[in-house]
Enzyme design. Structure first.
Site, PDB file in Angstrom:
ATOM      1  CB  CYS A  42     -21.550 -23.864 -47.144  1.00  0.00           C
ATOM      2  SG  CYS A  42     -22.456 -22.600 -46.207  1.00  0.00           S
ATOM      3  CG  ASP A  44     -26.416 -21.616 -49.145  1.00  0.00           C
ATOM      4  OD1 ASP A  44     -27.340 -22.041 -49.887  1.00  0.00           O
ATOM      5  OD2 ASP A  44     -26.155 -20.418 -49.007  1.00  0.00           O
ATOM      6  NE  ARG A  46     -28.108 -20.020 -51.812  1.00  0.00           N
ATOM      7  CZ  ARG A  46     -27.674 -18.770 -51.659  1.00  0.00           C
ATOM      8  NH1 ARG A  46     -28.036 -17.840 -52.535  1.00  0.00           N
ATOM      9  NH2 ARG A  46     -26.879 -18.444 -50.656  1.00  0.00           N
ATOM     10  CG  HIS A  98     -21.662 -21.471 -51.334  1.00  0.00           C
ATOM     11  ND1 HIS A  98     -22.665 -20.528 -51.421  1.00  0.00           N
ATOM     12  CD2 HIS A  98     -21.560 -21.773 -50.016  1.00  0.00           C
ATOM     13  CE1 HIS A  98     -23.158 -20.300 -50.210  1.00  0.00           C
ATOM     14  NE2 HIS A  98     -22.508 -21.041 -49.336  1.00  0.00           N
ATOM     15  CB  CYS A 101     -20.614 -18.233 -48.604  1.00  0.00           C
ATOM     16  SG  CYS A 101     -20.737 -19.112 -47.028  1.00  0.00           S
TER      17      CYS A 101
HETATM   18 CO    CO Z   1     -22.346 -20.694 -47.332  1.00  0.00          CO
END
Ligand code: CO
Length: 210
Positions: A42, A44, A46, A98, A101
């Site tokens: 992803c 993202d 993090r 994750h 998400c």
């Molecule tokens: Co995500």
């Protein structure tokens, strides 16, 4: 501008530290790459692929998008997959979702009309949700989001198994394993999902177990 300045300071510090610990590192990088993994994750912030796996330059070929999708019509993903499998010959292809998400959470809600392109992209995750409606309906909101993260990863691995790139590699006997992982942003741990990719003539594509 401080954020940008800090990035360049970090970069110089990283070069110094890398040269100190591994003087041949950059010379090796110049010679080419031979990564063992294609990581599809992803976008993202993090979930930084190299950081969470303790890998460095040269070890992991990476593709990231919102909600770590491997859509069979996505030319960008397919080009990355083809290069990784056909040219780099990576033995492991990983789809890593994750918990927490935002893309998956949004797919559990109705499109708000504010972010048309993201909504369109998340339509694929909504399809996963619809296919598993019965299972998801029995869960509370938080458990639903967690389970949809897992189901989404599983479906993306199954998509990969059905691509002509993966099927051709298997047919010519290339060493290639597909994995579905979930990263837990709250404690930093990676988990392996059980994925059945026994589709058509490409049985037992996925290895299961941590
Ligand atoms: Co995500």
């Amino acid at each position: 501008m401080d954020a940008i300045k800090r990035i360049f300071e970090n970069n110089r510090a990283w070069v110094r530290e890398t040269m100190r610990q591994d003087p041949g590192f950059f010379q090796r990088m110049l010679k080419g790459q031979s990564p063992n993994f294609l990581f599809i994750g992803c976008s993202d912030s993090r979930v930084p692929a190299n950081v969470i796996t303790g890998t460095t330059g040269g070890e992991m070929f990476v593709h990231r998008n919102v909600a770590n999708q491997a859509i069979p019509s996505d030319l960008n993903m397919l080009a990355v997959l083809q290069y990784a499998v056909d040219v780099l010959k990576v033995p492991h292809v990983v789809v890593c979702g994750h918990y927490g998400c935002g893309g998956v959470k949004a797919a559990l809600e109705l499109p708000d009309g504010q972010h048309e392109l993201v909504d369109q992209w998340l339509g694929h995750v909504r399809q996963v949700r619809r296919r598993h409606h019965a299972e998801l309906a029995s869960l509370d909101a938080e458990a639903q989001a967690r389970r949809l993260v897992e189901l989404n990863v599983i479906e993306q691995v199954q998509h990969l198994a059905m691509t002509s790139v993966v099927r051709a590699a298997r047919q010519r006997g290339q060493d290639l394993h597909l994995w579905g992982w979930v990263y837990s942003i709250g404690d930093g741990l990676l988990h392996t999902l059980e994925v059945n990719t026994a589709v058509d003539e490409v049985p037992e594509l996925a290895r299961v177990g941590a």
